[in-house]
Design a protein around this motif. Structure first.
Motif, PDB file in Angstrom:
ATOM      1  N   ASP A 166      -2.500   1.183  -0.995  1.00 27.38           N
ATOM      2  CA  ASP A 166      -2.346   0.918  -2.429  1.00 27.38           C
ATOM      3  C   ASP A 166      -3.677   0.659  -3.125  1.00 27.38           C
ATOM      4  OD1 ASP A 166       0.384   1.145  -2.153  1.00 27.38           O
ATOM      5  OD2 ASP A 166       0.745  -1.014  -2.078  1.00 27.38           O
ATOM      6  N   CYS A 168      -0.319  -2.101 -10.359  1.00 28.48           N
ATOM      7  CA  CYS A 168      -0.390  -1.027  -9.372  1.00 28.48           C
ATOM      8  C   CYS A 168      -1.020   0.213 -10.002  1.00 28.48           C
ATOM      9  CB  CYS A 168       0.999  -0.714  -8.851  1.00 28.48           C
ATOM     10  SG  CYS A 168       1.036   0.537  -7.561  1.00 28.48           S
ATOM     11  N   ASN A 193      -1.208   3.285  -8.298  1.00 33.74           N
ATOM     12  CA  ASN A 193      -0.904   4.355  -7.346  1.00 33.74           C
ATOM     13  C   ASN A 193      -0.529   5.678  -7.988  1.00 33.74           C
ATOM     14  OD1 ASN A 193      -1.327   2.519  -5.319  1.00 33.74           O
ATOM     15  ND2 ASN A 193       0.801   2.364  -4.674  1.00 33.74           N
ATOM     16  N   LYS A 214      -5.035  -1.308  -6.751  1.00 35.62           N
ATOM     17  CA  LYS A 214      -4.557  -2.281  -7.728  1.00 35.62           C
ATOM     18  C   LYS A 214      -5.671  -2.715  -8.676  1.00 35.62           C
ATOM     19  CE  LYS A 214      -1.612  -4.309  -4.122  1.00 35.62           C
ATOM     20  NZ  LYS A 214      -1.403  -5.517  -3.279  1.00 35.62           N
TER      21      LYS A 214
END
Length: 218
Positions: A213, A83, A85, A215
């Motif tokens: 999101d 991730c 974010n 990634k």
């Protein structure tokens, strides 16, 4: 589903978690090293399923802040999902620079009143990140955006790598050849009025920003 965490001796300023789990007839072990500073505000949860393993951090409001996934298929690791974010630097419509996490929009306030007077234009998101562990001989690394409204231009380490139109569709790009040990990622998100990106009209706000999101997929 099984959930296990086991503290282990670790390098300075880090805490490690280890687990043993099965996938099919295969036995796997995994060790995750977590920076101590993360643990001040998050709870670490390791969740292992028959087909994948996931390390998730939740902040005090139960929002996911970091996610690391290992997917297992037939006893063989097929991909890792990291991730992205956290820890972006955002330059907004007023040129003010601030740290943000994504999902994020610059129309969070002016886009809520139902009118058509919210600000539309382009803004910059910047992120510094370390390259994941990967084998260039056997693996590839993709950068994936689940949604950037309405258009996006993505530059990694000074090289423009993708332009995407359409704020409601996922897109990804192979960045294997652009990765360095330390990386500089820039995303220009643009929700300007135009005649080329659909939808053109709607009864909702075209929120600008990286609103889903981000990634890395290995």
């Amino acid at each position: 589903m099984t959930t296990s965490t086991y503290p282990l001796p670790t390098p300075a300023n880090k805490i490690s978690y280890s687990t043993i789990f099965t996938a099919g007839n295969h036995l796997f072990s995994a060790v995750f090293f977590i920076p101590v500073w993360l643990l001040n505000d998050v709870e670490v949860k390791l969740s292992f399923l028959p087909t994948n393993s996931t390390l998730i951090f939740f902040d005090k409001n139960e929002r996911i802040t970091v996610m690391y996934v290992i997917e297992i298929e037939g006893g063989v690791r097929v991909r890792r999902i990291i991730c992205m974010n956290q820890d972006w630097v955002f330059t907004g419509p007023d040129k003010k620079v601030e740290k943000v996490n994504v999902p994020h929009t610059w129309n969070a306030i002016d886009g809520q009143d139902g009118g058509n007077d919210y600000w539309r234009g382009s803004c910059l998101y910047v992120k510094e990140f370390q390259a994941p562990e990967w084998d260039p001989e056997k693996e590839a690394v993709y950068l994936e955006f689940e949604g950037v409204n309405a258009s996006a231009d993505v530059t990694l380490n000074g090289k423009h790598c993708v332009h995407h139109d359409g704020g409601y569709s996922t897109f990804r790009v192979d960045v294997s050849g652009l990765l360095q040990e330390q990386n500089h990622l820039e995303v220009i998100a643009d929700n300007s009025v135009n005649d080329r990106v659909y939808p053109q009209k709607a009864d909702f706000t075209f929120y600008g920003g990286i609103y889903r999101d981000v990634k890395l997929i290995v």
